[in-house]
Write a protein that holds these residues in place. Structure first.
Motif, short mmCIF file in Angstrom:
data_model
loop_
_atom_site.label_atom_id
_atom_site.label_comp_id
_atom_site.label_asym_id
_atom_site.label_seq_id
_atom_site.Cartn_x
_atom_site.Cartn_y
_atom_site.Cartn_z
N HIS A 17 48.25 35.06 53.43
CA HIS A 17 49.68 35.52 53.94
C HIS A 17 50.30 36.36 52.65
O HIS A 17 50.47 35.85 51.77
CB HIS A 17 50.49 34.22 54.27
N LEU A 18 50.49 37.68 53.22
CA LEU A 18 51.09 38.52 52.15
C LEU A 18 52.48 38.79 52.64
O LEU A 18 52.63 39.34 53.91
CB LEU A 18 50.23 39.89 52.04
N GLU A 19 53.40 38.71 51.87
CA GLU A 19 54.64 39.00 52.31
C GLU A 19 55.57 39.79 51.45
O GLU A 19 55.69 39.50 50.36
CB GLU A 19 55.46 37.50 52.61
N ASP A 20 55.85 41.06 51.86
CA ASP A 20 56.57 42.01 51.12
C ASP A 20 55.75 42.28 49.98
O ASP A 20 56.68 42.24 48.72
CB ASP A 20 57.96 41.58 51.15
N VAL A 21 54.57 42.28 49.59
CA VAL A 21 54.03 42.11 48.33
C VAL A 21 53.93 43.65 47.46
O VAL A 21 53.73 44.74 48.35
CB VAL A 21 52.52 41.70 48.37
N SER A 22 54.62 43.55 46.16
CA SER A 22 54.80 44.84 45.78
C SER A 22 53.97 44.33 44.23
O SER A 22 54.53 43.46 43.72
CB SER A 22 56.14 45.58 45.50
N VAL A 23 53.27 45.47 43.53
CA VAL A 23 52.83 45.44 42.25
C VAL A 23 53.28 46.61 41.68
O VAL A 23 53.12 47.80 42.00
CB VAL A 23 51.17 45.04 42.34
N ARG A 24 53.87 46.51 40.46
CA ARG A 24 54.36 47.66 39.65
C ARG A 24 53.62 47.44 38.48
O ARG A 24 53.56 46.68 37.69
CB ARG A 24 55.85 47.48 39.26
N TYR A 25 52.98 48.64 37.96
CA TYR A 25 52.15 48.92 36.65
C TYR A 25 53.32 49.46 36.08
O TYR A 25 54.06 50.38 36.22
CB TYR A 25 50.99 49.52 36.86
N ARG A 26 53.29 49.04 34.67
CA ARG A 26 54.13 50.08 33.58
C ARG A 26 53.07 50.22 32.63
O ARG A 26 52.45 49.77 31.85
CB ARG A 26 55.03 48.92 32.82
N VAL A 27 53.16 51.65 32.52
CA VAL A 27 52.08 52.25 31.96
C VAL A 27 52.87 53.03 30.88
O VAL A 27 53.60 54.09 31.15
CB VAL A 27 51.33 53.28 32.55
N PRO A 28 52.74 52.89 29.36
CA PRO A 28 53.48 53.67 28.41
C PRO A 28 52.84 55.30 28.58
O PRO A 28 51.68 55.52 28.87
CB PRO A 28 53.00 53.25 27.03
N THR A 29 53.88 56.19 28.54
CA THR A 29 53.65 57.55 28.65
C THR A 29 52.61 58.17 27.63
O THR A 29 51.62 58.59 27.71
CB THR A 29 54.59 58.18 28.62
N GLU A 30 52.69 57.14 26.52
CA GLU A 30 51.80 57.65 25.23
C GLU A 30 51.40 56.31 24.88
O GLU A 30 51.95 55.38 24.87
CB GLU A 30 52.13 58.40 24.24
N ARG A 31 50.02 56.06 24.32
CA ARG A 31 49.41 55.05 23.93
C ARG A 31 50.03 54.58 22.67
O ARG A 31 50.00 55.50 21.47
CB ARG A 31 47.83 54.92 23.84
N ILE A 32 50.71 53.38 22.57
CA ILE A 32 51.18 52.94 21.23
C ILE A 32 50.27 51.71 21.05
O ILE A 32 50.41 50.82 21.43
CB ILE A 32 52.76 52.43 21.44
N GLY A 33 49.57 52.17 19.92
CA GLY A 33 48.23 51.14 19.45
C GLY A 33 48.82 50.13 18.52
O GLY A 33 48.21 49.26 18.20
N THR A 34 49.73 50.60 17.47
CA THR A 34 49.88 49.68 16.31
C THR A 34 51.46 48.94 16.42
O THR A 34 52.47 49.69 16.89
CB THR A 34 49.67 50.72 14.98
N PHE A 35 51.19 47.96 15.86
CA PHE A 35 52.60 47.11 16.02
C PHE A 35 53.66 47.91 14.89
O PHE A 35 54.79 48.00 15.85
CB PHE A 35 52.18 45.89 14.99
N LYS A 36 53.49 48.67 14.16
CA LYS A 36 54.52 49.34 13.25
C LYS A 36 54.89 50.31 14.01
O LYS A 36 56.14 50.37 14.16
CB LYS A 36 53.67 49.71 11.93
N GLU A 37 54.01 51.18 14.86
CA GLU A 37 54.48 52.21 15.45
C GLU A 37 55.37 51.80 16.90
O GLU A 37 56.45 52.33 16.87
CB GLU A 37 53.42 53.00 16.30
#
Lengths: 274, 264
Positions: B26-46
């Motif tokens: 039973h799927l009821e109004d199911v939506s999935v939102r992906y959040r993708v950073p526009t540029e990849r931020i790989g380091t913690f510092k950044e």
């Protein structure tokens, strides 16, 4: 025959995540057993001596360290036994936390395809660590006998020391594996931290060699209390005092709670992070 | 023969609702939102620097938007659509891998995902060891797997290789073992994502027979395929997904026609 639904999944059920994850981990306990088994089986599968390496590698490290440092700290009674007992606790801690992190990354692909309790990976890393730790008692007993270090009845306290150490290790392992999912750099950074941390903890040197002004820093290091709680009943052969026990127990319970809540609050997002 | 009174009928129906809930999925109004950073931020510092400067820019997109689907017991439901239409995301939501951003998912029973056969096999372990490992990934105990063990080995046609490390297997053997383990239970829901082209013709026939068996016993199947023939011949209903939205739902033939018309 009507099939009875084995379980009903309702995404809207508002169960606290931390509690739900615990229930699921218990439900998937067979997975835990299989993951530990896989770790142990595959680690040495292609090597000739196999599981014997679990016992030989701390022994080798102990030999090197006690040879190098015997001139400096050689006055310590049964120095090789002192090193090995500390090294056991440290290796368990460092290998299990690293293992929790890398197995979550390994399991990352799996988490994209199939539902598993996410904490299974951290828990299984602790499980493998405990197996390895138990095996390394064999070389320890040999070294203790060889160096004339008495094995006392106080060793019966070891299960409690292990429990305290394992709780801290699980908590920290879950916390850093959560961070590593978001920032892959953490995995590399952690290795450097581990090396520094080991030398800041009295493992290969007796704590008495530290000048008095550095003693304060010692008391800020959680691993100091945990390694000590491990070593007292084993190497020193005396029961820990209440004052030696409660800081270690408190630290590890707090770390476990912090790690578990942090991990489970983020674990639903793990499969969103590709 | 006595006909039940209206109130009796009602209580029978209610009972049936409990034992045979109408909808397994039973799927009821199911939506999935992906959040993708526009540029990849790989380091913690950044990340921390940007966070402080409020420069972490996230592009959000909806992989699924307000999906409503009910799948009944024993029904084979197909999904068609272009790559990136949200078909796999939808399967993940049902398989409990992704929690929907909005909406509600109810799945009554055990889900066996056939997403990628042999995911979770370890190359150094033997076929036998991998059967037990894979079974535990699906949530089965050792004892349950012991009961199924011989049936799995027979079905997969691995023979004496079962005690050899799985890295020595051919890709066909690998997939056969994966299929045999994943379908060794009686799942309430089977999820099949483009994997029916496994093994030789003989094994494909065996797979088809097993899938039909499942349906007869009441397993609901979600099927994603780019082969319109498969959808047409196997499914009772189908849906066409496009950019996370259901464009058509119903008779497979009609859904396929609608999908093909858009292509032109």
């Amino acid at each position: 025959m009507p099939m009875q639904p084995t379980s009903i999944y309702d995404s809207a059920q508002l169960v606290p995540h931390a509690l739900q994850e615990l229930k699921e981990a218990v439900r998937y306990r067979h997975l835990l057993y299989q993951l530990v088994r896989r770790d142990i089986l595959t680690r040495y599968k292609r090597s000739f001596l196999g599981v014997a390496w679990t016992m030989l590698s701390p022994l080798g490290m102990m030999l090197v360290l006690s040879f190098v440092f015997s001139n400096l700290f050689g006055a310590t009674r049964g120095f090789p036994a002192y090193i090995l007992s500390g090294l056991m606790a440290w290796n368990f801690f460092s290998q299990s936390t690293t293992g929790a992190m890398s197995s979550l990354v390994w399991g990352g692909g799996l988490l994209q395809r199939i539902y598993l309790p996410r904490a299974s990976f951290g828990l299984s890393a602790i499980g493998s660590g405990i197996i390895n730790l138990v095996l390394s008692f064999v070389p320890l007993v040999i070294v203790m006998v060889a160096t004339g270090t008495p094995i006392r009845i106080t060793a019966a306290f070891i299960p409690i020391s292990l429990l305290v150490l394992a709780c801290f290790t699980l908590g920290l392992g879950l916390a850093i594996s959560t961070l590593a999912v978001y920032f892959p750099d953490v995995a590399e950074m952690y290795q450097i931290i581990l090396t520094a941390w080991m030398y800041l903890t009295p493992i290969i040197y007796p704590e008495t060699v530290l000048p008095a002004k550095y003693q304060l820093f010692l008391h800020l290091n959680p691993m100091y209390y945990l390694v000590k709680l491990w070593r007292l009943p084993l190497y020193d052969g005396r029961w820990p005092t209440w004052g030696e026990f409660w800081p270690a127990a408190l630290i590890s319970i707090v770390m476990l709670l912090v790690g578990w809540f942090f991990f489970t609050s983020k674990s639903d997002e793990f499969s969103y992070r590709v | 023969m006595n006909f039940p009174t209206e109130s009796e009928a009602k209580s029978i129906m209610q009972e049936a609702q409990i034992i045979y809930p109408e909808h397994i999925i039973h799927l009821e109004d199911v939506s999935v939102r992906y959040r993708v950073p526009t540029e990849r931020i790989g380091t913690f510092k950044e990340y921390m620097i940007r966070r402080l400067k409020r420069q972490v820019q996230m592009r959000t997109f909806w992989a699924l938007k307000d999906i409503n689907i009910n799948v009944s017991r024993g029904e084979i439901f197909g999904f068609v659509g272009d790559n990136g239409a949200g078909k796999s995301t939808l399967l993940k939501v049902v398989a409990r891998v992704l929690r929907p951003t909005k909406g509600r998912v109810i799945v009554r029973g055990r889900v066996a995902p056939l997403l990628e056969l042999g995911a979770g096999f370890h190359p150094e372990l033997t076929g036998k060891e991998n059967i037990f490992l894979n079974g535990s990934l699906l949530g089965f105990s050792n004892r349950e797997m012991l009961d199924k063990y011989h049936q799995i080995v027979d079905f997969s046609e691995i023979g004496e290789f079962i005690n050899a490390p799985i890295r020595t297997y051919s890709s066909g053997m690998y997939a056969r073992l994966g299929f045999a383990v994943a379908t060794s239970s009686n799942p309430e829901v089977l999820i099949i994502d483009e994997i029916l082209g496994v093994g030789d013709e003989n094994f494909q026939k065996k797979c088809a027979v097993r899938i039909n068996d499942f349906c007869r016993r009441g397993t609901s199947i979600l099927l994603v395929s780019h082969s319109m023939d498969t959808i047409q011949s196997m499914c009772q209903r189908a849906a066409w997904l496009d950019h996370g939205i259901i464009k058509a739902i119903g008779e497979p033939a009609q859904v396929i026609r609608a999908y093909r018309e858009k292509e032109r």
